[in-house]
Motif scaffolding. Structure first.
Motif, PDB file in Angstrom:
ATOM      1  N   LEU A 116       0.835  -1.207   0.000  1.00 39.65           N
ATOM      2  CA  LEU A 116       0.000   0.000   0.000  1.00 39.65           C
ATOM      3  C   LEU A 116       0.870   1.258   0.000  1.00 39.65           C
ATOM      4  O   LEU A 116       0.575   2.219  -0.728  1.00 39.65           O
ATOM      5  N   GLN A 117       1.927   1.239   0.780  1.00 41.27           N
ATOM      6  CA  GLN A 117       2.809   2.411   0.843  1.00 41.27           C
ATOM      7  C   GLN A 117       3.424   2.681  -0.533  1.00 41.27           C
ATOM      8  O   GLN A 117       3.487   3.824  -0.988  1.00 41.27           O
ATOM      9  N   GLU A 118       3.816   1.604  -1.217  1.00 40.67           N
ATOM     10  CA  GLU A 118       4.387   1.761  -2.572  1.00 40.67           C
ATOM     11  C   GLU A 118       3.360   2.387  -3.518  1.00 40.67           C
ATOM     12  O   GLU A 118       3.694   3.256  -4.318  1.00 40.67           O
ATOM     13  N   LEU A 119       2.116   1.913  -3.417  1.00 41.67           N
ATOM     14  CA  LEU A 119       1.066   2.437  -4.311  1.00 41.67           C
ATOM     15  C   LEU A 119       0.836   3.931  -4.070  1.00 41.67           C
ATOM     16  O   LEU A 119       0.570   4.686  -5.007  1.00 41.67           O
ATOM     17  N   VAL A 120       0.964   4.347  -2.821  1.00 40.61           N
ATOM     18  CA  VAL A 120       0.826   5.776  -2.516  1.00 40.61           C
ATOM     19  C   VAL A 120       2.054   6.515  -3.045  1.00 40.61           C
ATOM     20  O   VAL A 120       1.923   7.582  -3.665  1.00 40.61           O
ATOM     21  N   ASN A 121       3.238   5.924  -2.864  1.00 37.19           N
ATOM     22  CA  ASN A 121       4.474   6.589  -3.319  1.00 37.19           C
ATOM     23  C   ASN A 121       4.480   6.836  -4.830  1.00 37.19           C
ATOM     24  O   ASN A 121       4.935   7.878  -5.285  1.00 37.19           O
ATOM     25  N   ILE A 122       3.960   5.864  -5.573  1.00 37.71           N
ATOM     26  CA  ILE A 122       3.974   6.063  -7.044  1.00 37.71           C
ATOM     27  C   ILE A 122       2.740   6.854  -7.500  1.00 37.71           C
ATOM     28  O   ILE A 122       2.482   6.982  -8.691  1.00 37.71           O
ATOM     29  N   THR A 123       1.952   7.345  -6.556  1.00 41.79           N
ATOM     30  CA  THR A 123       0.722   8.153  -6.782  1.00 41.79           C
ATOM     31  C   THR A 123      -0.411   7.396  -7.474  1.00 41.79           C
ATOM     32  O   THR A 123      -1.316   8.004  -8.048  1.00 41.79           O
ATOM     33  N   ALA A 124      -0.396   6.064  -7.417  1.00 43.95           N
ATOM     34  CA  ALA A 124      -1.523   5.295  -7.973  1.00 43.95           C
ATOM     35  C   ALA A 124      -2.734   5.412  -7.044  1.00 43.95           C
ATOM     36  O   ALA A 124      -3.880   5.492  -7.489  1.00 43.95           O
ATOM     37  N   LEU A 125      -2.459   5.450  -5.729  1.00 48.05           N
ATOM     38  CA  LEU A 125      -3.535   5.588  -4.739  1.00 48.05           C
ATOM     39  C   LEU A 125      -3.301   6.851  -3.912  1.00 48.05           C
ATOM     40  O   LEU A 125      -2.157   7.279  -3.745  1.00 48.05           O
ATOM     41  N   THR A 126      -4.399   7.408  -3.395  1.00 44.41           N
ATOM     42  CA  THR A 126      -4.260   8.472  -2.394  1.00 44.41           C
ATOM     43  C   THR A 126      -4.730   7.894  -1.067  1.00 44.41           C
ATOM     44  O   THR A 126      -5.458   6.887  -1.041  1.00 44.41           O
ATOM     45  N   LYS A 127      -4.350   8.562   0.004  1.00 45.61           N
ATOM     46  CA  LYS A 127      -4.615   8.015   1.330  1.00 45.61           C
ATOM     47  C   LYS A 127      -5.360   9.053   2.154  1.00 45.61           C
ATOM     48  O   LYS A 127      -5.025  10.239   2.106  1.00 45.61           O
TER      49      LYS A 127
END
Ligand SMILES: Nc1ncnc2c1ncn2[C@@H]1O[C@H](COP(=O)(O)OP(=O)(O)OP(=O)(O)O)[C@@H](O)[C@H]1O
Length: 366
Positions: free
Chosen positions: A341-352
């Motif tokens: 999940l952290q990776e997905l946020v880092n690459i901006t695919a997901l927001t948190k």
């Protein structure tokens, strides 16, 4: 009190077109918007869009009647009838029937509307039914065709349609009216044409069953023929979310030829349906762009979860994705879930959003 079809002026509907002008302009703008957006979708995306919209309409038009169909079955059947790749699953007859009608409506949108086309749709819809006397033809039963409230202990007749013996003649007049107004130098606007087509058909109620589903199909038919392309509409989807208003609007015309109130309802409904379609098209464009941008950066677990989020459709993954959801969908350990999940946020695919137990993740639509 007399029914509308007993009026000596039946079926000269009365309405004030000026009241609808504002909706008409919006309708035309939206039609342009939908087709403009579709131009930007490449071939495979367009196929998916067709399948999505047609299957959603098939599921929704059946749900209005209280028939809950599996989306996967309908989609599989629609893909088959469109000549696309399918998973060859066993599809129940009711799902196969409505899927076939939706595809016929789409593919043959420009063919002349006649008795045979309506009979064909009726046969498709009644696929597998053993409780219907007359399939693929207008009703012939002696007893009156009534719309009765669902309450068995105190039934109430909402409407009584013309007797069966009168149906063929009524349908001849209806089909002539349709043909004349389809090509009548557009004296009657597309909006009014589609609205009256629907109402006129519901008033005649020519079949033993399936009049609601065929009537809603006729709205798509009327709009498609008028705009000269198959209308991808979400009409049934919107009705399904507000059934009471739909029934009340039709009921308001059971005794009178003035249909201003019905047409205003129809206009608002159609605009909402177009809005929904526009959102679906934008969502699909977003999905394509998203995968183009991120597909090489996602591991197998991340792809699986993201796909699942997209499957939730325009309405989105309800309440956002939690770490718990991620764990269930991917089957990963807690440590892997946190890292993924952290990776997905880092690459901006997901927001948190939120913190600790209320942390939720969303597809990044920016
Ligand atoms: N007061 C009314 N007068 C005329 N038509 C009506 C009235 N109320 C509802 N209807 C129409 O009749 C339909 C129901 O008719 P019928 O059961 O033959 O159709 P269906 O396709 O089997 O069911 P459904 O439309 O509920 O999916 C409603 O969906 C609506 O379109």
């Amino acid at each position: 009190m007399r029914w509308i079809w007993q009026d000596k002026n039946w079926a000269n509907f009365e309405y004030d077109p000026s009241k609808l002008l504002i909706y008409e302009l919006e309708f035309e703008r939206n039609t342009g918007k939908i087709w403009g957006a579709i131009q930007h979708i490449e071939a495979e995306g367009l196929e998916n869009l067709k399948v999505e919209i047609l299957s959603q309409e098939a599921v929704s038009t059946s749900s209005i009647e209280g028939e809950i169909l599996s989306r996967e079955s309908v989609q599989s059947s629609i893909r088959k009838h469109l000549g696309l790749k399918t998973d060859f699953r066993q599809v129940p007859p009711n799902a196969a029937g409505v899927a076939e009608m939706m595809v016929d409506l789409y593919v043959n949108y420009d063919k002349t509307l006649n008795h045979e086309m309506l009979f064909k749709w009726h046969k498709m819809l009644m696929n597998g039914r053993r409780d219907i006397e007359t399939i693929g033809s207008y009703r012939t039963h002696e007893e009156p065709m009534q719309i009765i409230s669902g309450n068995l202990s105190a039934p109430r007749v909402f409407y009584e349609a013309p007797p069966s013996g009168q149906v063929k003649a009524e349908m001849d007049t209806f089909l002539n009216w349709y043909q004349e107004n389809l090509t009548n130098n557009q004296k009657v606007s597309t909006f009014i044409f589609a609205g009256i087509t629907h109402l006129y058909f519901e008033i005649i109620h020519p079949f033993e069953d399936g009049n609601g589903r065929i009537g809603r199909a006729l709205v798509a038919k009327a709009i498609s023929q008028r705009i000269g392309k198959p209308a991808l509409t979400s009409f049934a989807k919107v009705i399904d979310s507000q059934k009471k208003a739909y029934y009340q609007a039709i009921q308001s015309c059971n005794h009178q030829l003035n249909i201003d109130a019905y047409l205003t309802y129809f206009a608002e409904l159609t605009l909402q349906a177009q809005d929904y379609t526009i959102r679906m098209v934008s969502f699909l464009i977003f999905k394509t762009k998203f995968f183009n941008q991120y597909k090489d950066l996602l591991n197998e677990r991340q792809s699986k979860v993201i796909l699942r989020m997209f499957e939730a459709g325009v309405e989105g993954f309800k309440g956002g994705l939690s770490a718990g959801n991620y764990k269930t969908i991917s089957g990963a350990s807690n440590a892997t879930v946190t890292r993924d999940l952290q990776e997905l946020v880092n690459i901006t695919a997901l927001t948190k959003t939120g913190t600790l137990k209320s942390t939720r993740y969303w597809l990044n639509q920016q």
